[in-house]
Design an enzyme around this catalytic site. Structure first.
Site, PDB file in Angstrom:
ATOM      1  N   GLU A 266      30.535   4.050  28.910  1.00 14.93           N
ATOM      2  CA  GLU A 266      30.084   5.443  28.761  1.00 14.93           C
ATOM      3  C   GLU A 266      28.606   5.579  29.129  1.00 14.93           C
ATOM      4  O   GLU A 266      28.189   6.583  29.722  1.00 14.93           O
ATOM      5  CB  GLU A 266      30.352   5.904  27.314  1.00 14.93           C
ATOM      6  CG  GLU A 266      29.927   7.320  26.976  1.00 14.93           C
ATOM      7  CD  GLU A 266      30.821   8.398  27.594  1.00 14.93           C
ATOM      8  OE1 GLU A 266      31.242   8.221  28.745  1.00 14.93           O
ATOM      9  OE2 GLU A 266      31.045   9.415  26.923  1.00 14.93           O
TER      10      GLU A 266
ATOM     11  N   THR B 109      26.886  14.984  32.550  1.00  9.45           N
ATOM     12  CA  THR B 109      26.340  14.781  31.206  1.00  9.45           C
ATOM     13  C   THR B 109      24.856  14.424  31.274  1.00  9.45           C
ATOM     14  O   THR B 109      24.048  14.952  30.500  1.00  9.45           O
ATOM     15  CB  THR B 109      27.127  13.664  30.485  1.00  9.45           C
ATOM     16  OG1 THR B 109      28.489  14.063  30.418  1.00  9.45           O
ATOM     17  CG2 THR B 109      26.607  13.423  29.089  1.00  9.45           C
TER      18      THR B 109
HETATM   19  N1  ATP Z   1      36.605   6.011  35.553  1.00 10.65           N
HETATM   20  C1  ATP Z   1      35.784   7.050  35.557  1.00 10.65           C
HETATM   21  N2  ATP Z   1      36.207   8.253  35.092  1.00 10.65           N
HETATM   22  C2  ATP Z   1      35.404   9.331  35.101  1.00 10.65           C
HETATM   23  N3  ATP Z   1      34.133   9.330  35.547  1.00 10.65           N
HETATM   24  C3  ATP Z   1      33.646   8.146  36.017  1.00 10.65           C
HETATM   25  C4  ATP Z   1      34.448   6.971  36.034  1.00 10.65           C
HETATM   26  N4  ATP Z   1      33.699   5.970  36.522  1.00 10.65           N
HETATM   27  C5  ATP Z   1      32.493   6.475  36.830  1.00 10.65           C
HETATM   28  N5  ATP Z   1      32.444   7.807  36.511  1.00 10.65           N
HETATM   29  C6  ATP Z   1      31.292   8.710  36.717  1.00 10.65           C
HETATM   30  O1  ATP Z   1      30.941   9.326  35.468  1.00 10.65           O
HETATM   31  C7  ATP Z   1      30.495  10.682  35.701  1.00 10.65           C
HETATM   32  C8  ATP Z   1      31.310  11.658  34.855  1.00 10.65           C
HETATM   33  O2  ATP Z   1      30.998  11.469  33.527  1.00 10.65           O
HETATM   34  P1  ATP Z   1      30.407  12.645  32.635  1.00 10.65           P
HETATM   35  O3  ATP Z   1      30.084  12.040  31.312  1.00 10.65           O
HETATM   36  O4  ATP Z   1      29.337  13.350  33.389  1.00 10.65           O
HETATM   37  O5  ATP Z   1      31.649  13.619  32.535  1.00 10.65           O
HETATM   38  P2  ATP Z   1      32.723  13.815  31.374  1.00 10.65           P
HETATM   39  O6  ATP Z   1      33.086  12.458  30.875  1.00 10.65           O
HETATM   40  O7  ATP Z   1      33.826  14.685  31.890  1.00 10.65           O
HETATM   41  O8  ATP Z   1      31.912  14.688  30.361  1.00 10.65           O
HETATM   42  P3  ATP Z   1      31.700  14.664  28.762  1.00 10.65           P
HETATM   43  O9  ATP Z   1      31.258  13.266  28.453  1.00 10.65           O
HETATM   44  O10 ATP Z   1      30.681  15.713  28.551  1.00 10.65           O
HETATM   45  O11 ATP Z   1      32.989  15.006  28.128  1.00 10.65           O
HETATM   46  C9  ATP Z   1      30.708  10.969  37.168  1.00 10.65           C
HETATM   47  O12 ATP Z   1      29.465  10.791  37.825  1.00 10.65           O
HETATM   48  C10 ATP Z   1      31.672   9.885  37.620  1.00 10.65           C
HETATM   49  O13 ATP Z   1      31.517   9.523  38.975  1.00 10.65           O
HETATM   50  N1  HSE Z   2      27.320  14.081  22.912  1.00 10.78           N
HETATM   51  C1  HSE Z   2      27.360  14.022  24.345  1.00 10.78           C
HETATM   52  C2  HSE Z   2      28.783  14.206  24.788  1.00 10.78           C
HETATM   53  C3  HSE Z   2      28.972  14.219  26.275  1.00 10.78           C
HETATM   54  O1  HSE Z   2      29.209  12.923  26.750  1.00 10.78           O
HETATM   55  C4  HSE Z   2      26.503  15.141  24.904  1.00 10.78           C
HETATM   56  O2  HSE Z   2      26.711  16.272  24.482  1.00 10.78           O
HETATM   57  O3  HSE Z   2      25.637  14.883  25.734  1.00 10.78           O
END
Ligand code: ATP
Ligand code: HSE
Length: 309
Positions: free
Chosen positions: A128, A181
């Site tokens: 993460e 994020t």
């Molecule tokens: N297996 C994967 N799945 C999703 N995103 C990935 C993965 N591997 C790398 N990434 C990268 O992580 C980023 C997306 O993560 P981000 O935390 O921004 O989004 P999210 O997980 O949908 O949001 P949140 O954490 O707010 O719920 C992108 O830049 C993406 O390329």
């Molecule tokens: N607590 C995190 C969750 C998103 O990964 C934020 O709000 O930035």
């Protein structure tokens, strides 16, 4: 067991007043992953369907968390990972967490479960961190523990499972714009006024109490975020209208899901959650923004096995 197929759920982090500590697990949306043992040591990502993401293990959150586990476990085999991505990256419902948590949860099963849920969460946090620029577990923990979780501490990691009332339903609308994020964190203030902090932690404390006592009125009264939402809501078109209309339609409360752009609402019962979905849809239907919508009960199990052999 040589191979396992799992459902790795989407999650809602923050839940308004619980920035970086509170989250809950969804039931109707999530990724699927297949993980199998290989003779060759190491981690290989062999298939990614749905979205364009890196195959190199050290660039994909699923690979980074798996490598963290391997360093400790030192197994006599390696693993290959297939990711069937249903949660759009950057949508705010824990796309990165589903992959980061899913790979280590599955590998742990294939190794005969040497690690407990807290240890698995710790490995997943390493993945993460690649996506968000810092280690936090408010999406990872609910994916692994199920239900609502409170991350009391990251170092050492301490996760508390919070009970949730049985009639609680979530409605999530995802307007199709991407918010990373890391970027949504960068716009937040580094310091906050004590008066605001007092209001925020009073709301968080009362929300946790309300969950324990199934007090829907108090849940409604506590679902407020006066610290993060004022900044991030500016990145989400029509956020204020969606929130107001959701509450008018009967939601207990609504807010930004994770770092957005998805917006979540919690309601008492499925019928209320459906009315909220209708109200949310109506707002974006009048704009040129595409969206998708999900209705889900709280997933108390977290990641689950689809099949294994
Ligand atoms: N297996 C994967 N799945 C999703 N995103 C990935 C993965 N591997 C790398 N990434 C990268 O992580 C980023 C997306 O993560 P981000 O935390 O921004 O989004 P999210 O997980 O949908 O949001 P949140 O954490 O707010 O719920 C992108 O830049 C993406 O390329
Ligand atoms: N607590 C995190 C969750 C998103 O990964 C934020 O709000 O930035």
């Amino acid at each position: 067991m040589n191979e396992i197929k799992i459902f790795s759920p989407a999650t809602v982090a923050n839940v308004s007043c619980g920035f970086d500590v509170l989250g809950f697990c969804l039931d109707t949306i999530g990724d699927e992953m297949v993980v199998r043992k290989t003779k060759d040591k190491g981690i290989r990502i062999t298939k990614i369907e749905g979205y364009d993401l890196p195959f190199e293990a050290h660039k994909n959150v699923a690979g980074v968390s798996a490598l963290a586990l391997m360093e400790v476990a030192q197994p006599h085999c390696g693993f290959e990972i297939e990711i069937y991505k249903k949660i759009k990256p950057g949508s705010g419902i824990g796309s990165s967490s589903a992959s980061a948590a899913g790979s280590v949860w599955a590998i742990n099963q294939l190794l005969g479960s040497p690690f407990n849920k807290t240890q698995i969460t710790n490995f997943a946090m390493k993945g993460e961190a690649l996506a968000s620029g810092c280690e936090h577990a408010d999406n990872i923990a609910p994916a692994i523990f199920g239900g609502f979780t409170l991350v009391k501490s990251c170092t050492p990691l301490q996760v508390l499972a919070i009970p949730s009332p049985s009639k609680l339903y979530a409605t999530i609308i995802h307007p199709e714009i991407e918010i990373k994020t890391a970027e949504a964190r960068a716009i937040l203030p580094k310091q906050i006024a004590l008066k605001k902090a007092i209001t925020q932690w009073a709301n968080l404390g009362s929300l946790v109490h309300a969950m324990h006592t199934s007090d829907y009125e108090l849940i409604s009264d506590s679902l407020n975020d006066i610290i993060v939402e004022p900044f991030r809501s500016q990145l989400i078109p029509y956020f204020d209208v969606v929130k107001t209309e959701s509450i008018k339609a009967g939601a207990l409360g609504a807010g930004i899901s994770g770092s957005g752009p998805s917006i979540f609402a919690l309601s008492k019962g499925k019928a209320a959650a459906e009315a909220v979905a209708h109200a949310m849809k109506k707002v974006y239907s009048k704009t040129d923004i595409n969206f998708d919508i999900h209705l889900s009960k709280i997933n108390m199990e977290g990641i689950r096995v689809i099949k294994s052999n």
